[in-house]
Design a protein around this motif. Structure first.
Motif, short mmCIF file in Angstrom:
data_model
loop_
_atom_site.label_atom_id
_atom_site.label_comp_id
_atom_site.label_asym_id
_atom_site.label_seq_id
_atom_site.Cartn_x
_atom_site.Cartn_y
_atom_site.Cartn_z
N MET A 34 -14.54 5.10 -4.01
CA MET A 34 -15.92 4.74 -4.21
C MET A 34 -16.18 4.65 -5.71
N VAL A 35 -16.90 3.64 -6.12
CA VAL A 35 -17.27 3.46 -7.52
C VAL A 35 -18.78 3.66 -7.61
N SER A 36 -19.22 4.62 -8.40
CA SER A 36 -20.65 4.83 -8.54
C SER A 36 -21.24 3.74 -9.41
N GLU A 37 -22.53 3.49 -9.24
CA GLU A 37 -23.19 2.47 -10.05
C GLU A 37 -23.13 2.82 -11.53
N ARG A 38 -23.17 4.10 -11.85
CA ARG A 38 -23.08 4.50 -13.26
C ARG A 38 -21.74 4.13 -13.86
N ALA A 39 -20.68 4.08 -13.06
CA ALA A 39 -19.34 3.77 -13.57
C ALA A 39 -19.19 2.31 -13.91
N MET A 40 -20.09 1.46 -13.46
CA MET A 40 -19.94 0.03 -13.68
C MET A 40 -20.09 -0.36 -15.16
N ASP A 41 -20.77 0.44 -15.97
CA ASP A 41 -20.97 0.12 -17.38
C ASP A 41 -20.09 0.95 -18.30
N THR A 42 -19.04 1.55 -17.78
CA THR A 42 -18.19 2.41 -18.60
C THR A 42 -17.00 1.64 -19.17
N LEU A 43 -16.37 2.22 -20.14
CA LEU A 43 -15.18 1.63 -20.74
C LEU A 43 -13.90 2.21 -20.20
N LEU A 44 -13.99 3.26 -19.37
CA LEU A 44 -12.82 3.99 -18.90
C LEU A 44 -12.71 3.91 -17.38
N GLN A 45 -11.54 3.63 -16.89
CA GLN A 45 -11.24 3.61 -15.46
C GLN A 45 -10.21 4.70 -15.18
N VAL A 46 -10.45 5.51 -14.16
CA VAL A 46 -9.54 6.60 -13.80
C VAL A 46 -9.16 6.43 -12.33
N ASN A 47 -7.86 6.44 -12.04
CA ASN A 47 -7.35 6.29 -10.68
C ASN A 47 -6.25 7.29 -10.40
N LEU A 48 -6.08 7.61 -9.12
CA LEU A 48 -4.89 8.30 -8.66
C LEU A 48 -4.04 7.26 -7.96
N HIS A 49 -2.82 7.07 -8.42
CA HIS A 49 -1.90 6.14 -7.79
C HIS A 49 -0.93 6.95 -6.93
N HIS A 50 -0.91 6.66 -5.64
CA HIS A 50 0.04 7.29 -4.72
C HIS A 50 1.13 6.26 -4.47
N ILE A 51 2.35 6.57 -4.88
CA ILE A 51 3.45 5.61 -4.83
C ILE A 51 4.51 6.14 -3.86
N ALA A 52 4.72 5.41 -2.80
CA ALA A 52 5.70 5.81 -1.79
C ALA A 52 7.11 5.79 -2.37
N LYS A 53 8.00 6.56 -1.77
CA LYS A 53 9.41 6.55 -2.17
C LYS A 53 9.90 5.10 -2.13
N GLY A 54 10.45 4.64 -3.24
CA GLY A 54 10.92 3.26 -3.33
C GLY A 54 9.84 2.26 -3.70
N GLY A 55 8.58 2.70 -3.78
CA GLY A 55 7.48 1.79 -4.12
C GLY A 55 7.54 1.38 -5.58
N ARG A 56 6.97 0.23 -5.85
CA ARG A 56 6.99 -0.28 -7.23
C ARG A 56 5.86 -1.26 -7.45
N SER A 57 5.57 -1.50 -8.72
CA SER A 57 4.59 -2.52 -9.07
C SER A 57 5.21 -3.89 -8.84
N ASP A 58 4.39 -4.89 -8.82
CA ASP A 58 4.86 -6.26 -8.61
C ASP A 58 5.19 -6.86 -9.98
N GLY A 59 6.29 -6.40 -10.55
CA GLY A 59 6.69 -6.85 -11.89
C GLY A 59 5.89 -6.15 -12.97
N GLN A 60 5.86 -6.75 -14.15
CA GLN A 60 5.12 -6.19 -15.28
C GLN A 60 3.91 -7.06 -15.56
N ILE A 61 2.82 -6.40 -15.96
CA ILE A 61 1.59 -7.12 -16.28
C ILE A 61 1.15 -6.80 -17.70
#
Length: 89
Positions: free
Chosen positions: A1-28
């Motif tokens: 959930m993203v609060s309305e107050r977070a919409m004007d911020t400069l910082l994004q914070v996430n928890l990434h849960h990565i399964a065994k063998g999981g990976r990003s889709d290349g480099q960005i």
């Protein structure tokens, strides 16, 4: 959930849960800066042509303009605290 107050911020914070063998889709790339902290498991962080193995308790900081990606190279799921600015959601 993203609060309305977070919409004007400069910082994004996430928890990434990565399964065994999981990976990003290349480099960005995008504008900003990023900080990651490994809460659980082991990942390989790819920064351009370099790779860095990070385990529980390890962290990394990098410019988002540097090509970046990741893979879970451990035997268990990984959890990463991932902060970036500006938000990409």
């Amino acid at each position: 959930m993203v609060s309305e107050r977070a919409m004007d911020t400069l910082l994004q914070v996430n928890l990434h849960h990565i399964a065994k063998g999981g990976r990003s889709d290349g480099q960005i790339t995008h504008m900003g800066e990023e900080f990651i902290y490994v809460l659980k498991g082991t990942i390989e962080l790819y920064l351009g042509t370099e790779s860095h193995t990070l385990a529980k308790g390890d962290s990394a900081f990098f410019k988002s303009s540097e090509p970046h990606g990741y893979a879970n190279v451990g035997n268990t799921p990984a959890t990463i605290l991932w902060l970036n600015t500006p938000p990409t959601y």
